[in-house]
Motif scaffolding. Sequence first.
Motif, mmCIF file in Angstrom:
data_model
loop_
_atom_site.group_PDB
_atom_site.id
_atom_site.type_symbol
_atom_site.label_atom_id
_atom_site.label_comp_id
_atom_site.label_asym_id
_atom_site.label_seq_id
_atom_site.Cartn_x
_atom_site.Cartn_y
_atom_site.Cartn_z
ATOM 1 N N VAL A 1 27.851 26.832 34.915
ATOM 2 C CA VAL A 1 27.177 25.943 35.188
ATOM 3 C C VAL A 1 25.662 26.340 34.889
ATOM 4 O O VAL A 1 24.665 26.572 34.872
ATOM 5 C CB VAL A 1 27.263 25.145 36.286
ATOM 6 C CG1 VAL A 1 26.421 23.892 36.961
ATOM 7 C CG2 VAL A 1 28.552 25.240 37.000
ATOM 8 N N ILE A 2 25.419 25.644 33.637
ATOM 9 C CA ILE A 2 24.161 25.737 33.304
ATOM 10 C C ILE A 2 23.501 24.446 33.475
ATOM 11 O O ILE A 2 22.144 24.063 33.023
ATOM 12 C CB ILE A 2 23.956 25.855 31.801
ATOM 13 C CG1 ILE A 2 25.017 24.358 30.916
ATOM 14 C CG2 ILE A 2 24.783 26.946 30.939
ATOM 15 C CD1 ILE A 2 24.853 25.059 29.159
ATOM 16 N N ALA A 3 24.224 22.748 33.721
ATOM 17 C CA ALA A 3 23.184 21.567 33.989
ATOM 18 C C ALA A 3 24.430 21.005 35.196
ATOM 19 O O ALA A 3 25.234 21.104 34.606
ATOM 20 C CB ALA A 3 22.732 21.234 33.025
ATOM 21 N N GLN A 4 23.162 20.677 35.467
ATOM 22 C CA GLN A 4 24.095 19.282 36.495
ATOM 23 C C GLN A 4 23.657 18.340 36.719
ATOM 24 O O GLN A 4 22.062 18.427 36.927
ATOM 25 C CB GLN A 4 25.400 19.143 37.180
ATOM 26 C CG GLN A 4 24.837 19.641 38.153
ATOM 27 C CD GLN A 4 25.633 19.600 39.987
ATOM 28 O OE1 GLN A 4 26.511 18.711 40.411
ATOM 29 N NE2 GLN A 4 25.414 20.835 40.954
ATOM 30 N N GLY A 5 23.961 17.038 36.332
ATOM 31 C CA GLY A 5 22.974 15.592 37.059
ATOM 32 C C GLY A 5 24.265 14.358 36.987
ATOM 33 O O GLY A 5 24.847 14.394 36.477
ATOM 34 N N GLY A 6 23.172 13.411 36.969
ATOM 35 C CA GLY A 6 23.957 12.450 36.116
ATOM 36 C C GLY A 6 24.516 12.260 34.429
ATOM 37 O O GLY A 6 22.785 12.585 34.049
ATOM 38 N N VAL A 7 24.890 11.374 34.080
ATOM 39 C CA VAL A 7 25.383 11.080 33.130
ATOM 40 C C VAL A 7 24.454 10.952 32.140
ATOM 41 O O VAL A 7 24.106 11.450 31.318
ATOM 42 C CB VAL A 7 26.822 10.526 32.931
ATOM 43 C CG1 VAL A 7 26.936 10.149 31.243
ATOM 44 C CG2 VAL A 7 27.585 11.152 33.675
ATOM 45 N N THR A 8 23.728 9.363 32.344
ATOM 46 C CA THR A 8 21.931 9.138 31.855
ATOM 47 C C THR A 8 21.422 9.564 31.321
ATOM 48 O O THR A 8 20.614 10.315 30.371
ATOM 49 C CB THR A 8 21.477 7.618 32.130
ATOM 50 O OG1 THR A 8 21.950 8.242 33.667
ATOM 51 C CG2 THR A 8 23.060 7.036 32.210
#
Lengths: 369, 231
Positions: free
Chosen positions: A223-230
């Motif tokens: 996983v290289i990033a995660q968060g809100g789509v916006t």
Amino acid sequence: MVVKTGSLKVIQARFQLSYAKQAKAHFNLDLDIEIPGQGVTAIFGASGSGKTSLLRCIAGLEKSTSGCLSVNGELWQDTSVFVPTHKRSLGYVFQEASLFEHLTAMGNLRYAIKRNNQTAKPELLEQVISVMGIESILSQYPQQLSGGERQRVAIARSLLSQPKLLLMDEPLASLDNTRKHEILPYLERLRSSFNIPILYVSHAVDEIVRLADHAVIMQQGKVIAQGGVTELFSRTDLPLGVSNEVGAILDCKVVEKDEQWHLMRVAFEGGELWLPNVENKQNTTQRVRVLASDVSLTLSAHSDSSILNVLSGEIVDIINDQNPAMTLVRLKVGSSYLLARLTHKSLQKLGLVTGQNIWIQIKSAAIVR
Amino acid sequence: MSLSDADIATILLTLRLATTVTILLLIMATPLAWWLARTQSWFKGPISAIVALPLVLPPTVLGFYLLLAMGPNGAIGQFTQALGLGTLPFTFWGLVVASMVYSLPFVVQPIQNAIEAIGNRPIEAAATLGAGPIDRFFTVVLPLAKPGFMTATILGFAHTVGEFGIVLMIGGSIPSETRVVSVQIYDHVEALEYAQAHVLSGVMIGFSFLVLLALYTFQRKRKAVGMTYGR
């Protein structure tokens, strides 16, 4: 990872999996993530990045060598526990519909209902059938259905086991473009009609921006990033697909409708936009996608331009595009971000640098949901 | 010229033998076929080869070793004696065991092919819908592999009816115990009773033709996977 049993509305997953894919080199899945246990979370990445493996691990179809998984407070796997797939309360929609060929569409739905050990509300079947729009094809066998119809039946079938988690593995990937657009509205209805957390694997940005609230970006099993789509899709440091499809996403509220010009004014965190009025949409929140190639920059505010939407913002980052002629500029407007795709030549001509305040012209913006 | 009582007795015995063998084989071959279809194990090759041996070996070779194994000093013989059943050669159940070995590949392979053709996906889909392993077998694998089971049943039955060499070696020719149609025809010919040999042989040709006709008609109607066996 310590699994906090009882911690609700969160999916904690840690998997380590390593196997040699047939022809390819050794493949490793190695991740440790926490995903919101509600709404739609997109799992995004190029093919071979481990998206499907992650989903199969969560479903228990793949046994990871070392893993830990709890879903909304329920422990499904850790060093001493491995709940088999059929005892996990999940729904799984495969890339191909995978209906039982020896049963009719209704037979497929009944198969799920029979094995649902919760007391199902009698109106659930009716609701699922109508949300998926499959009333007229229930008596047919899978071979008689089109690809889109089969997939709708498969989605309906997965909903009827009343899962606590719905896993969807590129449900639109095996369909052509027309069918895809035929199914997307059903997926949107599914999202709004059933309160089930959904993990949605896809490598199509347009599907994700329409459906997802949250995203996990994967690359080579990690996983290289995660968060809100916006937030994620306005970043410039992630491999988010083909460069001419890059664009920022803004969640907006409709604040004014201008009947005379058929326009509406929408507000996002940090600014406002004028967009063509959308009559048939009831909801007052709109998700808007602004492609980087539709954004241009000027040093002063022009009143003699045909561009309706001009915002003031700050340059926060400038990076090279995949195309050697182009650059990608990340802009901050209030607390939101936009992306602009410019040529190196224009960048130099205007003398643009990070930290500079600038006027942003938006030629067009698309309402994606 | 019609069938004598002795001839009718051999026909009934043959049908009883073939039915017993087919039922027992379906029960035993299904787990074996399931394992062969789904295993990644190194043993798959050797086990497949052993299952297929009766296809290529002369029945006399199988008969010879089975005779030794089931005899008073053989492993199976010692076991059956310990159970108080005596020894199996020259009994109906001895024939059953020998026929099961001989017809094994004809039952295992169609079922194995059918299960392989189903693949993993429907089974995984059933698991995600809450079906346990046994439930999945009876509600997904069995109905989807039905054509394979039909082929296995027909071939297993017909092949048992049609055997001769191994029957003669293990069973001999004891009326109502081990004298099946093929042995009876042999006895008729040895005794120069050509008329009776003609009648029984005619019955066999008719039976075999009808069985194969049924098989191929069924295969043509259901162009399903796992069905194109026996060509």
